[in-house]
Design a protein around this motif. Structure first.
Motif, PDB file in Angstrom:
ATOM      1  N   ALA A 283       0.843  -1.202   0.000  1.00 18.67           N
ATOM      2  CA  ALA A 283       0.000   0.000   0.000  1.00 18.67           C
ATOM      3  C   ALA A 283       0.876   1.248   0.000  1.00 18.67           C
ATOM      4  N   VAL A 284       1.958   1.207   0.759  1.00 17.23           N
ATOM      5  CA  VAL A 284       2.855   2.375   0.792  1.00 17.23           C
ATOM      6  C   VAL A 284       4.289   1.909   0.516  1.00 17.23           C
ATOM      7  N   PRO A 285       4.741   2.007  -0.723  1.00 14.51           N
ATOM      8  CA  PRO A 285       6.126   1.604  -1.015  1.00 14.51           C
ATOM      9  C   PRO A 285       7.120   2.567  -0.358  1.00 14.51           C
ATOM     10  N   LEU A 286       8.335   2.074  -0.121  1.00  7.40           N
ATOM     11  CA  LEU A 286       9.404   2.977   0.326  1.00  7.40           C
ATOM     12  C   LEU A 286       9.799   3.837  -0.875  1.00  7.40           C
ATOM     13  N   HIS A 287      10.605   4.864  -0.642  1.00  7.12           N
ATOM     14  CA  HIS A 287      10.823   5.786  -1.768  1.00  7.12           C
ATOM     15  C   HIS A 287      12.291   6.096  -2.053  1.00  7.12           C
ATOM     16  N   LYS A 288      13.201   5.219  -1.578  1.00  9.44           N
ATOM     17  CA  LYS A 288      14.618   5.531  -1.783  1.00  9.44           C
ATOM     18  C   LYS A 288      15.298   4.476  -2.655  1.00  9.44           C
ATOM     19  N   ALA A 289      15.938   4.915  -3.724  1.00  9.80           N
ATOM     20  CA  ALA A 289      16.695   4.006  -4.598  1.00  9.80           C
ATOM     21  C   ALA A 289      18.184   4.318  -4.424  1.00  9.80           C
ATOM     22  N   ASP A 290      18.910   3.356  -3.828  1.00 10.17           N
ATOM     23  CA  ASP A 290      20.298   3.615  -3.442  1.00 10.17           C
ATOM     24  C   ASP A 290      21.271   3.521  -4.609  1.00 10.17           C
ATOM     25  N   TYR A 291      22.424   4.142  -4.384  1.00 12.41           N
ATOM     26  CA  TYR A 291      23.449   4.244  -5.431  1.00 12.41           C
ATOM     27  C   TYR A 291      23.969   2.875  -5.870  1.00 12.41           C
ATOM     28  N   ASP A 292      24.114   1.923  -4.938  1.00 17.70           N
ATOM     29  CA  ASP A 292      24.735   0.652  -5.318  1.00 17.70           C
ATOM     30  C   ASP A 292      23.938  -0.054  -6.420  1.00 17.70           C
ATOM     31  N   LEU A 293      22.620   0.142  -6.449  1.00 12.65           N
ATOM     32  CA  LEU A 293      21.827  -0.452  -7.539  1.00 12.65           C
ATOM     33  C   LEU A 293      21.703   0.490  -8.721  1.00 12.65           C
ATOM     34  N   VAL A 294      21.470   1.756  -8.422  1.00 12.45           N
ATOM     35  CA  VAL A 294      21.244   2.709  -9.510  1.00 12.45           C
ATOM     36  C   VAL A 294      22.482   2.803 -10.401  1.00 12.45           C
ATOM     37  N   ARG A 295      23.676   2.677  -9.796  1.00 17.17           N
ATOM     38  CA  ARG A 295      24.888   2.809 -10.622  1.00 17.17           C
ATOM     39  C   ARG A 295      25.006   1.635 -11.599  1.00 17.17           C
ATOM     40  N   ARG A 296      24.402   0.502 -11.253  1.00 18.04           N
ATOM     41  CA  ARG A 296      24.440  -0.647 -12.168  1.00 18.04           C
ATOM     42  C   ARG A 296      23.374  -0.543 -13.247  1.00 18.04           C
ATOM     43  N   LEU A 297      22.307   0.163 -12.946  1.00 16.01           N
ATOM     44  CA  LEU A 297      21.143   0.163 -13.833  1.00 16.01           C
ATOM     45  C   LEU A 297      20.599   1.575 -13.971  1.00 16.01           C
ATOM     46  N   ARG A 298      20.934   2.197 -15.088  1.00 13.09           N
ATOM     47  CA  ARG A 298      20.479   3.561 -15.296  1.00 13.09           C
ATOM     48  C   ARG A 298      18.945   3.650 -15.317  1.00 13.09           C
ATOM     49  N   ALA A 299      18.299   2.588 -15.794  1.00 12.50           N
ATOM     50  CA  ALA A 299      16.836   2.614 -15.873  1.00 12.50           C
ATOM     51  C   ALA A 299      16.184   2.716 -14.495  1.00 12.50           C
ATOM     52  N   SER A 300      16.970   2.626 -13.412  1.00 15.30           N
ATOM     53  CA  SER A 300      16.424   2.857 -12.070  1.00 15.30           C
ATOM     54  C   SER A 300      15.776   4.232 -11.986  1.00 15.30           C
ATOM     55  N   ILE A 301      16.240   5.161 -12.826  1.00 15.12           N
ATOM     56  CA  ILE A 301      15.677   6.512 -12.786  1.00 15.12           C
ATOM     57  C   ILE A 301      14.187   6.474 -13.112  1.00 15.12           C
ATOM     58  N   ASN A 302      13.739   5.372 -13.731  1.00 18.50           N
ATOM     59  CA  ASN A 302      12.322   5.251 -14.075  1.00 18.50           C
ATOM     60  C   ASN A 302      11.401   5.067 -12.883  1.00 18.50           C
ATOM     61  N   VAL A 303      11.955   4.857 -11.683  1.00 20.67           N
ATOM     62  CA  VAL A 303      11.058   4.788 -10.518  1.00 20.67           C
ATOM     63  C   VAL A 303      10.751   6.191  -9.999  1.00 20.67           C
ATOM     64  N   LEU A 304      11.446   7.201 -10.527  1.00 20.16           N
ATOM     65  CA  LEU A 304      11.249   8.577 -10.055  1.00 20.16           C
ATOM     66  C   LEU A 304       9.789   9.026 -10.214  1.00 20.16           C
ATOM     67  N   GLY A 305       9.265   8.931 -11.437  1.00 18.02           N
ATOM     68  CA  GLY A 305       7.898   9.385 -11.711  1.00 18.02           C
ATOM     69  C   GLY A 305       6.852   8.633 -10.884  1.00 18.02           C
ATOM     70  N   PRO A 306       6.860   7.271 -10.949  1.00 18.21           N
ATOM     71  CA  PRO A 306       5.837   6.546 -10.187  1.00 18.21           C
ATOM     72  C   PRO A 306       5.926   6.762  -8.674  1.00 18.21           C
ATOM     73  N   LEU A 307       7.145   6.789  -8.119  1.00 17.47           N
ATOM     74  CA  LEU A 307       7.248   6.967  -6.660  1.00 17.47           C
ATOM     75  C   LEU A 307       6.759   8.352  -6.246  1.00 17.47           C
ATOM     76  N   LEU A 308       7.121   9.350  -7.037  1.00 13.82           N
ATOM     77  CA  LEU A 308       6.685  10.713  -6.721  1.00 13.82           C
ATOM     78  C   LEU A 308       5.156  10.782  -6.731  1.00 13.82           C
ATOM     79  N   ALA A 309       4.552  10.218  -7.785  1.00 10.22           N
ATOM     80  CA  ALA A 309       3.099  10.276  -7.914  1.00 10.22           C
ATOM     81  C   ALA A 309       2.420   9.503  -6.788  1.00 10.22           C
ATOM     82  N   ARG A 310       2.959   8.353  -6.460  1.00 10.53           N
ATOM     83  CA  ARG A 310       2.302   7.442  -5.530  1.00 10.53           C
ATOM     84  C   ARG A 310       2.608   7.782  -4.074  1.00 10.53           C
ATOM     85  N   CYS A 311       3.894   8.091  -3.759  1.00 10.10           N
ATOM     86  CA  CYS A 311       4.305   8.252  -2.353  1.00 10.10           C
ATOM     87  C   CYS A 311       4.498   9.711  -1.957  1.00 10.10           C
TER      88      CYS A 311
END
Ligand code: EPU
Length: 418
Positions: A73-101
């Motif tokens: 119901a309420v996702p957490l909202h932090k995407a850490d560097y250790d994963l984001v640095r491996r996967l640029r597409a992590s930036i795609n959680v920005l829009g949904p997390l902002l809208a939802r959380c």
């Protein structure tokens, strides 16, 4: 080992560049999203791990082709560097997390070594929808005081990632959002299809103007990922280069219009089938000029493969790269294989040679890795492609499929000197 002629059938799974965004879109709805045709590749693993850290339960089903994502119901909202640095597409959680959380803290991405890859259009667009965005300690932090609101957004360039982030924010905004100069890639159409099934209203899908009517909430769905046009395109070039005969199943020829047309110009025969296409070639290919552009233009993600093809073609070709300036770093590796390629800014002049000569080379990104493997298939002797994990990020079972088609390719473990 160079010299094989590829022949037989391969089946392509869902598109990496779609499924990563579909996984991010699952965050928009509480409950169980099920995605089919999910490729078993490293980037999907990274995105699954990111979603787990946001509180989701992510499971690959026993059929191996589907992934289930249970979103709280309420996702957490932090995407850490250790994963984001491996996967640029992590930036795609920005829009949904902002809208939802109401908040998204996403580490600034690294990703492929293919250029600067800014985020200015993502940020400017979200600000238009009412978000406040700041950069702090290596994180991009987006917040909103109240619900996002609809707005008119004009993108300077049809950025795939910015279009996706804005879409995923706008579907839960109050009112109508218009994204002008939006990206039109088949992967954008796929995410629009999933969002629409979830309850969103989006007009202009597949055009450069998207009109999104925001809704209060969305429901989870089951969705089948669009086939990977870039993997299919890579097999098509491999068939052409090796004077082979390859049938590519679960592939959409209509998503590869220009690339297949280029192969026909280079001398291949392409037959469109119900569920894919067949590429045959019996002669040395002719050189073909390439200019990369946003869809429906020629895809930058097939540019290295076409440089590989041109390097053994009859004649000379000019290849122009308009999206990622650093993609020509791959050319230095092609030169190690004996290719005659000269670059000047974003142009590369490729003079075809009768043969290449196998050598150790290094993959710097997914598509460079694929291009080097293709070059290795036609080079005399042994080519060793180092850093093959880049290829694993985007191609499921690549080595196995190459073997099935008759290529002599082996994965070897290398002891790195420390
Ligand atoms: N750009 C900006 N500012 C922005 C956004 C983009 O300057 O705010 C620039 C980038 O620097 C780049 C160009 O615009 O020069 C294109 O960027 P875009 O946002 O369109 O690409 P992306 O979303 O970062 C996706 C694919 C890439 C593919 C490109 C272009 C994913 C995960 N990645 O990247 O795929 O090359 O679109 O089609 O979807 C790959 O699969 O190997 C790959 C790199």
């Amino acid at each position: 080992m160079g010299g094989a002629r590829l022949a037989g059938e391969v089946r392509v799974t869902g598109a990496k560049n779609s499924v990563l965004k579909l996984m991010a879109a699952s965050l928009l709805a509480e409950g169980l999203t099920v995605l089919h045709e999910v490729p078993d590749i490293l980037d999907v693993e990274y995105m699954a791990e990111l979603l787990r850290r946001l509180g989701c339960d992510v499971v690959r089903d026993t059929d191996g082709r589907s992934v289930s994502i249970a979103v709280p119901a309420v996702p957490l909202h932090k995407a850490d560097y250790d994963l984001v640095r491996r996967l640029r597409a992590s930036i795609n959680v920005l829009g949904p997390l902002l809208a939802r959380c109401g908040e998204a803290d996403v580490a600034l991405p690294g990703g492929d070594n293919i250029g600067s890859r800014g985020l200015d259009m993502h940020v400017a667009g979200l600000e238009k929808l009412g978000a406040t965005v700041r950069s702090e300690h290596g994180f991009l932090i987006a917040t909103r005081d109240k619900r996002l609101h609809g707005a008119s957004v004009w993108l300077d360039f049809p950025s795939v990632g910015a279009t996706e982030n804005l879409l995923m924010a706008a579907v839960l905004a109050d009112g109508v959002t218009v994204i002008d100069n939006a990206a039109r890639e088949p992967e954008i159409v796929d995410i629009c299809a999933m969002l629409t099934a979830m309850g969103a209203t989006i007009d202009g899908v597949g055009t450069s103007t998207l009109e999104i009517h925001g809704v209060d909430s969305l429901s989870p769905v089951t969705h089948t990922t669009v086939p990977d046009r870039l993997v299919a395109g890579t097999w098509a070039v491999a068939a052409a280069m090796t004077r082979g005969d390859v049938t590519i199943r679960n592939a959409r020829a209509d998503h590869l219009d220009i690339a297949l047309d280029k192969l026909v110009s280079s001398g291949s025969v392409v037959d469109v089938l119900d569920d894919g296409f067949r590429v045959r070639n019996h002669d040395r290919p002719r050189a073909v000029d390439i200019v990369t552009l946003p869809y429906p233009g020629f895809p930058t993600d097939l540019q290295p493969q076409f440089i590989a093809l041109n390097s053994i073609a009859r004649g000379a070709a000019m290849v122009t790269e308009n999206l990622f300036e650093a993609r020509f770093r791959f050319v230095n590796e092609m030169v190690r294989l004996g290719a005659d390629v000269r670059t000047d800014g974003h142009h590369a002049l490729v003079r075809g040679k009768e043969s290449l000569s196998g050598a150790p080379v290094e993959a710097a990104d997914i598509r460079a890795g694929a291009g080097l493997v293709l070059a290795g298939l036609v080079a005399e002797g042994v080519t060793t492609v180092y850093e093959p994990h880049h290829v694993d990020r985007g191609y499921e079972g690549f080595i196995g499929d190459l073997g099935t088609l008759g290529a002599d390719v082996t994965r070897i473990e290398v002891n790195h000197l420390t």
